[in-house]
Design a protein around this motif. Structure first.
Motif, PDB file in Angstrom:
ATOM      1  N   LEU A   1     -60.016  46.213 -39.675  1.00  0.00           N
ATOM      2  CA  LEU A   1     -58.719  46.867 -39.528  1.00  0.00           C
ATOM      3  C   LEU A   1     -58.030  46.877 -40.887  1.00  0.00           C
ATOM      4  O   LEU A   1     -57.591  45.836 -41.380  1.00  0.00           O
TER       5      LEU A   1
ATOM      6  N   THR B   1     -57.774  52.758 -37.489  1.00  0.00           N
ATOM      7  CA  THR B   1     -56.834  52.708 -36.371  1.00  0.00           C
ATOM      8  C   THR B   1     -57.311  53.562 -35.200  1.00  0.00           C
ATOM      9  O   THR B   1     -57.309  53.112 -34.043  1.00  0.00           O
TER      10      THR B   1
ATOM     11  N   GLY C   1     -52.495  46.074 -40.044  1.00  0.00           N
ATOM     12  CA  GLY C   1     -53.633  45.667 -39.227  1.00  0.00           C
ATOM     13  C   GLY C   1     -53.208  44.743 -38.102  1.00  0.00           C
ATOM     14  O   GLY C   1     -53.664  44.875 -36.957  1.00  0.00           O
TER      15      GLY C   1
ATOM     16  N   LEU D   1     -51.377  46.770 -35.449  1.00  0.00           N
ATOM     17  CA  LEU D   1     -52.303  47.516 -34.597  1.00  0.00           C
ATOM     18  C   LEU D   1     -52.960  46.606 -33.572  1.00  0.00           C
ATOM     19  O   LEU D   1     -53.063  46.956 -32.389  1.00  0.00           O
TER      20      LEU D   1
ATOM     21  N   ALA E   1     -55.080  60.574 -33.394  1.00  0.00           N
ATOM     22  CA  ALA E   1     -54.082  59.510 -33.551  1.00  0.00           C
ATOM     23  C   ALA E   1     -52.807  59.839 -32.787  1.00  0.00           C
ATOM     24  O   ALA E   1     -52.205  58.965 -32.135  1.00  0.00           O
TER      25      ALA E   1
ATOM     26  N   VAL F   1     -51.016  55.955 -31.467  1.00  0.00           N
ATOM     27  CA  VAL F   1     -51.095  54.756 -32.302  1.00  0.00           C
ATOM     28  C   VAL F   1     -49.755  54.593 -33.027  1.00  0.00           C
ATOM     29  O   VAL F   1     -48.957  55.540 -33.097  1.00  0.00           O
TER      30      VAL F   1
ATOM     31  N   ILE G   1     -48.324  53.845 -38.995  1.00  0.00           N
ATOM     32  CA  ILE G   1     -49.681  54.050 -39.498  1.00  0.00           C
ATOM     33  C   ILE G   1     -49.969  55.536 -39.638  1.00  0.00           C
ATOM     34  O   ILE G   1     -50.576  55.973 -40.618  1.00  0.00           O
TER      35      ILE G   1
END
Length: 333
Positions: free
Chosen positions: A84, A91, A124, A127, A275, A280, A284
């Motif tokens: 990550l 992601t 990271g 996420l 994405a 997400v 990011i």
């Protein structure tokens, strides 16, 4: 046809580069393995960037089904491991993995080192928390020190900037192709602790040594991913997208090595479409693509591609589907 603001020479250069890289990839063994192969399809419609638009829901369902079958049936593994980085590619791969296997069978690894950007680790961790997966932090600075990564790189930089010291920051840069640069020659940019910057053209030996030394980073990370994969009896996910594969933007036996590569068939703009669909974290999605390899902030464009990814996606799509170069250039401006 309206006159394009994008030089025809740039389009033709990218076409030649695509052909050369296609030959080189065949010897690597690091090929995309997610139904890659539907290339060079001749079309009759007019080119536009909208042709890269996906049915995101259908594509996610297809990828997840392929991932489950490949991991369980072909690889005989129980789940997946991936690094990550806080970037969009890892992601999206992590979010796809959670949809395919559930959060309990996805293991994420953050692998910072002393040159990493400060926000990479934080993104990271964000996420991992948002997906509900187990994560760990493996700082690889010691591994890189032991391999001589930093020392070899610094010695190469000092051949062109003798006053450079290990506590300075650095990055490689290329001239932007769309600005009219005729030769794609790398330079090194360094910054002293007091903020003074210098830039110098690299010799071939210095350039190759710097790249070879920094490639330790991707290879050490892949070693760590496979350690955890072997420990858990999981498969390793590779995160390169189609643009990176086509142009050779990966490290052999580093980020180019993996058991499955869920987005290797997708153009970068299509990765962003997934994405959005997968919802997400927005921070990011808004982060510009970065190499996170050198100690100075560095975009993928200035380090390698020399062209914005959305325009390069269109060039590659046009080439793969036999559109005329002039038509593609006019459509993307």
């Amino acid at each position: 046809m309206a006159e394009s603001r994008w030089p025809k020479a740039a389009i033709l250069f990218l076409v030649r580069l695509k052909k050369e890289n296609g030959l080189r990839h065949s010897a690597h063994g690091d090929r995309p393995n997610n139904n890659e192969g539907q290339l060079m399809t001749t079309v009759t419609q007019t080119f536009s960037p909208g042709l890269l638009k996906l049915d995101a829901a259908a594509e996610v369902a297809r990828i997840c089904e392929w991932m489950r079958e490949t991991v369980a049936v072909d690889l005989k593994r129980k789940g997946v491991v991936l690094g990550l980085s806080g970037g969009i590619d890892s992601t999206v791969c992590a979010a796809l993995a959670v949809k395919a296997f559930g959060p309990q069978r996805v293991f994420g690894i953050m692998m910072p080192e002393k040159d990493s950007e400060a926000d990479s680790l934080a993104l990271g961790e964000l996420l991992g928390e948002s997906l509900g997966i187990e994560t760990t932090i493996e700082n690889i600075t010691g591994m890189l020190d032991g391999a001589g990564c930093y020392q070899r790189r610094d010695a190469a930089i000092q051949t062109v900037i003798p006053e450079y010291q290990p506590d300075w920051k650095n990055k490689l840069v290329l001239p932007p192709l769309l600005a009219g640069a005729r030769f794609s020659l790398s330079s090194i940019v360094v910054q002293s602790p007091i903020g003074e910057r210098k830039q110098a053209r690299l010799t071939l030996d210095a350039y190759q040594t710097i790249v070879a030394a920094t490639n330790f980073k991707q290879r050490c990370r892949k070693m760590m991913e496979y350690y955890h994969a072997d420990r858990l009896r999981y498969a390793v996910i590779g995160t390169p997208n189609r643009l990176e594969y086509d142009q050779g933007f990966f490290v052999k036996q580093g980020d180019g090595a993996a058991d499955i590569k869920p987005i290797a068939h997708l153009y970068k703009t299509q990765v962003y479409q997934l994405a959005d669909y997968l919802n997400v974290p927005e921070v990011i999605r808004m982060r510009p693509p970065t190499t996170d390899t050198y100690s100075l902030p560095q975009s993928q464009e200035e380090f390698f591609f020399s062209v914005p990814y959305d325009k390069l996606d269109c060039c590659l799509f046009g080439l793969n589907h036999a559109f005329d170069a002039e038509e593609v250039a006019a459509a993307i401006g």
